[in-house]
Each structure stands twice: as C-alpha cells, then as structure tokens.
Design an enzyme around this catalytic site. Sequence first.
Site, short mmCIF file in Angstrom:
data_model
loop_
_atom_site.label_atom_id
_atom_site.label_comp_id
_atom_site.label_asym_id
_atom_site.label_seq_id
_atom_site.Cartn_x
_atom_site.Cartn_y
_atom_site.Cartn_z
N LYS A 1 2.57 0.16 15.10
CA LYS A 1 4.02 0.15 15.34
C LYS A 1 4.56 -1.04 16.14
O LYS A 1 5.76 -1.31 16.11
CB LYS A 1 4.41 1.44 16.12
CG LYS A 1 4.36 2.69 15.27
CD LYS A 1 5.59 2.80 14.39
CE LYS A 1 5.42 3.77 13.27
NZ LYS A 1 5.18 3.17 11.96
N PRO B 1 -2.48 0.51 19.35
CA PRO B 1 -2.29 0.00 17.99
C PRO B 1 -2.53 1.00 16.85
O PRO B 1 -2.20 0.69 15.69
CB PRO B 1 -3.30 -1.15 17.91
CG PRO B 1 -4.32 -0.85 18.94
CD PRO B 1 -3.62 -0.11 20.03
N TYR C 1 4.64 6.93 9.86
CA TYR C 1 3.81 5.75 9.60
C TYR C 1 4.59 4.66 8.86
O TYR C 1 4.53 3.49 9.20
CB TYR C 1 2.55 6.15 8.83
CG TYR C 1 1.49 5.08 8.82
CD1 TYR C 1 0.54 5.02 9.84
CD2 TYR C 1 1.44 4.13 7.81
CE1 TYR C 1 -0.42 4.02 9.85
CE2 TYR C 1 0.48 3.13 7.81
CZ TYR C 1 -0.45 3.08 8.83
OH TYR C 1 -1.40 2.09 8.85
N TYR D 1 -8.76 5.11 8.35
CA TYR D 1 -8.83 5.46 9.77
C TYR D 1 -9.93 6.51 9.88
O TYR D 1 -9.79 7.60 9.33
CB TYR D 1 -7.51 6.07 10.24
CG TYR D 1 -6.36 5.08 10.39
CD1 TYR D 1 -5.59 4.69 9.29
CD2 TYR D 1 -6.04 4.57 11.64
CE1 TYR D 1 -4.54 3.80 9.44
CE2 TYR D 1 -4.98 3.68 11.80
CZ TYR D 1 -4.24 3.30 10.70
OH TYR D 1 -3.19 2.42 10.85
N HIS E 1 0.85 -1.20 0.00
CA HIS E 1 0.00 0.00 0.00
C HIS E 1 0.88 1.24 0.00
O HIS E 1 1.84 1.32 0.75
CB HIS E 1 -0.91 0.03 1.24
CG HIS E 1 -2.12 -0.84 1.11
ND1 HIS E 1 -3.14 -0.82 2.00
CD2 HIS E 1 -2.47 -1.74 0.15
CE1 HIS E 1 -4.08 -1.67 1.61
NE2 HIS E 1 -3.68 -2.25 0.50
P1 FAD Z 1 4.35 -11.20 21.62
O1 FAD Z 1 3.82 -11.27 20.25
O2 FAD Z 1 3.41 -10.94 22.74
O3 FAD Z 1 5.13 -12.57 21.88
C1 FAD Z 1 5.54 -12.98 23.16
C2 FAD Z 1 5.60 -14.50 23.20
O4 FAD Z 1 6.08 -14.92 24.47
C3 FAD Z 1 4.24 -15.12 23.02
O5 FAD Z 1 4.30 -16.13 22.05
C4 FAD Z 1 3.90 -15.66 24.40
O6 FAD Z 1 3.07 -16.81 24.35
C5 FAD Z 1 5.28 -15.97 24.93
N1 FAD Z 1 5.39 -16.01 26.39
C6 FAD Z 1 4.77 -15.20 27.30
N2 FAD Z 1 5.12 -15.54 28.55
C7 FAD Z 1 6.00 -16.56 28.44
C8 FAD Z 1 6.71 -17.34 29.39
N3 FAD Z 1 6.59 -17.13 30.70
N4 FAD Z 1 7.52 -18.31 28.93
C9 FAD Z 1 7.64 -18.55 27.60
N5 FAD Z 1 6.99 -17.84 26.66
C10 FAD Z 1 6.17 -16.87 27.07
N6 FAD Z 1 1.80 -3.97 15.65
C11 FAD Z 1 2.17 -3.49 14.43
O7 FAD Z 1 3.37 -3.27 14.21
N7 FAD Z 1 1.28 -3.24 13.43
C12 FAD Z 1 -0.05 -3.44 13.62
O8 FAD Z 1 -0.82 -3.26 12.68
C13 FAD Z 1 -0.50 -3.90 14.91
N8 FAD Z 1 -1.79 -4.14 15.15
C14 FAD Z 1 -2.16 -4.72 16.33
C15 FAD Z 1 -3.50 -5.01 16.50
C16 FAD Z 1 -3.92 -5.62 17.68
C17 FAD Z 1 -5.38 -5.91 17.85
C18 FAD Z 1 -2.96 -5.98 18.69
C19 FAD Z 1 -3.38 -6.67 19.96
C20 FAD Z 1 -1.63 -5.69 18.51
C21 FAD Z 1 -1.21 -5.06 17.34
N9 FAD Z 1 0.13 -4.75 17.11
C22 FAD Z 1 0.49 -4.19 15.92
C23 FAD Z 1 1.13 -5.04 18.14
C24 FAD Z 1 1.91 -6.35 17.89
O9 FAD Z 1 1.00 -7.41 17.74
C25 FAD Z 1 2.86 -6.63 19.06
O10 FAD Z 1 3.62 -5.47 19.30
C26 FAD Z 1 3.81 -7.82 18.76
O11 FAD Z 1 3.11 -9.03 18.90
C27 FAD Z 1 5.01 -7.84 19.71
O12 FAD Z 1 5.78 -8.98 19.50
P2 FAD Z 1 6.59 -9.66 20.70
O13 FAD Z 1 7.26 -10.83 20.11
O14 FAD Z 1 7.38 -8.62 21.40
O15 FAD Z 1 5.48 -10.09 21.76
C1 DHB Z 2 -4.12 -3.11 11.56
C2 DHB Z 2 -3.91 -2.88 12.89
C3 DHB Z 2 -3.54 -1.63 13.31
O1 DHB Z 2 -3.31 -1.40 14.60
C4 DHB Z 2 -3.41 -0.58 12.40
O2 DHB Z 2 -3.07 0.65 12.86
C5 DHB Z 2 -3.61 -0.82 11.07
C6 DHB Z 2 -3.97 -2.09 10.64
C7 DHB Z 2 -4.50 -4.46 11.11
O3 DHB Z 2 -4.67 -5.33 11.97
O4 DHB Z 2 -4.65 -4.69 9.91
#
Ligand code: FAD
Ligand code: DHB
Length: 387
Positions: free
Chosen positions: A292, A288, A379, A197, A68
């Site tokens: 980021k 979210p 962004y 948005y 996009h």
């Molecule tokens: P996590 O993905 O939380 O991974 C952590 C891992 O550790 C998990 O697998 C968990 O099961 C494991 N774990 C936890 N505790 C333990 C333990 N004690 N022992 C062993 N393992 C454990 N980000 C974007 O960049 N763009 C987006 O569009 C966006 N949209 C989002 C929309 C939603 C609805 C949500 C909820 C989040 C969104 N995010 C977005 C944020 C993004 O999903 C997170 O920032 C990302 O998952 C972070 O990755 P991580 O590996 O740090 O943590």
């Molecule tokens: C999505 C999630 C977001 O938080 C965002 O800002 C844009 C898109 C998504 O899940 O597609």
Amino acid sequence: MGIVGAGPAGLTLARLLERAGIESVVLEDRTREHVEHRTRAGVLEHGTVDLLRDVGVGERLDREGIVHRGIHLQFAGARHHVPLAELAGGRGIVIYGQTEVVKDLIAARLESGHPLLFEVADVRLAGVETDRPRILFVHAGAQRELECDVVAGCDGFHGITRGSIPSELLRVYEREYPYGWLGILAAVAPSIDELVYAHHERGFALLSLRSPELSRYYIQCAPDEDADAWEDAHIWEELRRRTALDGWELEEGPILEKGVTGMRSFVADPMRHGRLFLVGDAAHIVPPTGAKGLNLAVADARTLAEALVEWYAGRGTAGLDAYSETCLRRVWRAEHFSYWMTSMLHRNGDDPFEEQLQLSQLRYVTSSRAAAASLAENYVGLTTIMA
Ligand code: FAD
Ligand code: DHB
C-alpha cells in the site's frame, strides 16, 4: 510551491501541479541515479495507474506493466487462488516497479523544463506558520533560499519536514514488528503467474516479479539482519522450503540485489501544520505486506493537488483545510489492512495459539466469498472510503 523529496509523492505532486499550471521547485538530497535505482514497491493499484496515465506518464507503464487479476495465498502445503478482479468489480493490479514509476516521472519533469534539483544538502524549513514559508538549502556549494506559498513535505519517513510540526501538536501512532523482510531481485524468469503470499512455520515468504526476466522474492527474517550475511544458496534454500508445492519448482538465477527492510506501522496526525503539508511516507508508514505505501503516497499527492488547484483558482481553503482528515481516512484503512495481512502471514515467535488463529483466518479468506471479497477490495484499492 516548494516540494521536498523526489520520491513517488513529490514527483507525482509536482507533475499534477505542472499540469494545472502551478509552479513548483522539487528539492532532492540524493543523486538522480540513486533515486532511480532504489528497489522498493512493485504493485500499483488501479487508481494509481489511472492517475499516472492522466498525467501523461502512462505510455511505458501500459507497454511494460503486467496486469494481474489475482493473487495466491499459500498455507498448510496448498496454494489457494484469490480472484481479485472477479471479487472487486473487475479491478486488478499492475506490476510495475517503483523504480520505473520514478524514472518516468523524472524524465517527464526534466522534459517539461520545470526545476528539479538533485543533491541538495542541509534542507531546513522556516516560517511554516506564516504565509511565506521558506526552504533553506545548499546546492552546488551555495546557500540558497526558496520562498513559497506552500511547502509539501514529501521527504519520506526519515526526512526533516515532519520535524517542523511542534511535537505538542502532533499525535504519533506507531507499532514496530519483531521481524523484517530480506528481499532479492534475481535475473530469472518468475516461477509464478501471480503473486504468492506464503504462510510457513519457518516464516513468511512472498514471490513477486518485475518483468518476464526479473523475479522479486522476499523472506521473513529478523528486523536487524545483515543481508550480506545471507549466502545466495541459503536464500534460495529458504525460499524453496517456504513455498514448496508438489509438482511445482522454484527456478533459481543470479541474485542482482539483496536487502533487509524493517517493518513498521506509523501515522502522524495531523498531516498539516500552517503552510506545511506532509505527503506519503513523511506522514505514514505501513508494513509492506498489503502493498500500500506507494499507492498511499500517490493518493495523498492527488488530494493535495486538487486542494491547491481549488485554492489557487480563488475557490477557498475548504480542500486544504480538509486535507489531513481526507488523507487520514484512507491511511487508516490501509494501516488496518496492512496490519491484518502482516499479522495473518508472519510467524511471531513460538505462539501456537496465534498460529492456529492465522490458519483459521487463511482458511476463511480462501473459502468464504465474502471474506475473500473484503481482502480483494482492500488489495486492489478502495475507491471510496466511508467516513
Ligand atoms: P520516499 O520514496 O521515501 O521518497 C522520499 C524522498 O525524499 C527520497 O527520494 C529521499 O531521498 C528524499 N529526501 C529525504 N530526506 C530529504 C531531505 N532532507 N531533503 C531532500 N530530500 C530528502 N508500496 C506499495 O505501494 N506497494 C508495494 O508493493 C511496496 N513494496 C515495498 C517493498 C519494500 C521492500 C519497501 C521498502 C517499501 C515498499 N512499499 C510498497 C512502500 C513504498 O516504497 C513507499 O511507501 C514509497 O516509496 C513512499 O513514497 P514517498 O515519496 O512518500 O517516500
Ligand atoms: C511487492 C512488494 C510488496 O510489499 C507486496 O506486498 C507485493 C509485491 C514487490 O516488491 O513486488
């Protein structure tokens, strides 16, 4: 290296280390099935895509990811296009679900034969202030102990590794927002060409997608709302009202998933204690709206991997010593951007003053090239972060 957590942060770090010949063990407490199907992020910055390609997991991403070059901001009944790529030196974003990134990284890890253990329990850290930190855990019913050079805490916001930093040494910055997002995944072709948005008096709405057949839509709701209490018809009705536009229709389809996410800003400083390094959501959370979180997790993993490669090659600890500061500079920029996008777009109670400020800001970013360029470069991902 011991890596706790197999989300985007842990899996990316493991892959980067693997490519540099550094051994690691990844420990994940959930099942592979669970980790691969946790619907979350969908927007990848250019830099994230480049890194995934560089580590050899870009093939499906390049085939199925949707490029996009802009987004839409909708308010006061009109939709305005923000041409991201034109404003940000040609850089756009790629729509590719976090579930798919995680599947690709897990498949690559398992194929490489390096250890990745699912369903570990009772994970605890010991000796992170020594040069032989240990991870204690239970796997397949047996108590195990992993001795490492370094531990990476990649276990997300609710993980346990951050707790190994003594509270008197950790400064925490936090803000909770009085709203959440109800997100749905629907089996229907997206009604939009690029993300929308939408600011609306009934609350924020976001139209996104996962593929030509799957739509990902969100609406602002209370932070503690029960997703199951929302009838499908009611969700579609709210989405339609908040994104309504003359001459445009929102196509409906079967809702495959629905869930509520609370919204929070959180930063833990420093991201390092002794031989423990926090990576991704374990150290910081953004609301979210700026898309980021996943991108920050991948950027942290890259910074840590580079510092570890330098250290293992005998070139000193400068990178490791600077790790927290280097990451936090990027993190705070993303914190500000996410807070700003969130504040500009969500309804916050019944405050007419705030609503007018939001509308003024929206008019400004959609009419001033300088303001739009600022939104765009944040962004799509800043390539250099000024000190
Ligand atoms: P996590 O993905 O939380 O991974 C952590 C891992 O550790 C998990 O697998 C968990 O099961 C494991 N774990 C936890 N505790 C333990 C333990 N004690 N022992 C062993 N393992 C454990 N980000 C974007 O960049 N763009 C987006 O569009 C966006 N949209 C989002 C929309 C939603 C609805 C949500 C909820 C989040 C969104 N995010 C977005 C944020 C993004 O999903 C997170 O920032 C990302 O998952 C972070 O990755 P991580 O590996 O740090 O943590
Ligand atoms: C999505 C999630 C977001 O938080 C965002 O800002 C844009 C898109 C998504 O899940 O597609």
